[in-house]
Design a protein around this motif. Structure first.
Motif: not given
Length: 209
Positions: A60-61, A63-64, A69-72, A74, A77
């Motif tokens: 997840e990190k 992909y963000q 954008d850390r609100s999206l 995985a 994205i």
């Protein structure tokens, strides 16, 4: 109204409309450090391919970081990366996300409009209203340069008036323009999301076989 003033206003409207595209592209597309982005994306994609069972947190990190954008999530994205021109798809999605919903169970076309934005009329009148507000505010922001005699006879008075107008109207003009752009970008990604890459189609076919 004098003919000279009419020509100035017409030129101002044309300039403001033309500037809108430039402002939007600079706001959402002017990302620097492309080499660093490429290097990180390649390393992350290689890591995913070598270790498909990578820890969900790292996945997840990663992909963000690619999306910026850390609100999206995985899953969001990952779907965006499956589309043609994924970089543009991510930027469009980030900008228009307020109007969109991501439905993982919807098959190949997983992006749609949220409830009250599903109707095109609902989106069109908002876009039109936001852009009209942008035009009015942008012209007001540069009005001292268009009709300097209304603000004084001294150059210093015109400069002061222009400064106040730019500060007073400029930010609101930008916000109105970006509000219209968010809807437009949301429409673009919903319209273009069916253009999956051949790699994704082949992967899906293997998975269903």
């Amino acid at each position: 109204m004098e003919i000279d003033t009419v020509f100035k206003l017409a030129a101002a409207v044309a300039a403001v409309v033309g500037a809108a595209k430039v402002i939007i592209e600079l706001s959402i597309g002017g990302r620097g450090r492309l080499r660093e982005e490429y290097r990180f994306a390649k390393e992350f994609m290689d890591a995913l391919e070598e270790n498909p069972r990578i820890h969900p947190f790292l996945k997840e990190k990663g992909y963000q970081a690619i999306a910026g954008d850390r609100s999206l999530a995985a899953s969001e994205i990952e779907y965006l990366l499956s589309l043609q021109k994924p970089d543009r798809a991510i930027r469009d999605y980030v900008l228009g996300r307020h109007y969109l919903e991501h439905l993982q169970s919807a098959g190949n076309l997983q992006l749609g409009f949220r409830g009250k934005y599903k109707n095109s009329w609902s989106r069109n009148w908002r876009k039109g209203s936001y852009f009209l507000v942008y035009l009015v505010l942008a012209i007001l922001a540069i009005s001292p340069a268009l009709t300097p005699t209304l603000f004084g006879t001294e150059p210093g008075q015109v400069v002061v008036a222009l400064s106040f107008c730019l500060v007073g109207f400029g930010p609101f003009a930008w916000m109105a323009l970006m509000a219209a752009a968010r809807i437009h970008r949301a429409e673009l990604i919903v319209k273009n999301q069916s253009k999956h890459t051949q790699r994704i189609l082949m992967k899906s076919a293997r998975g269903s076989g």
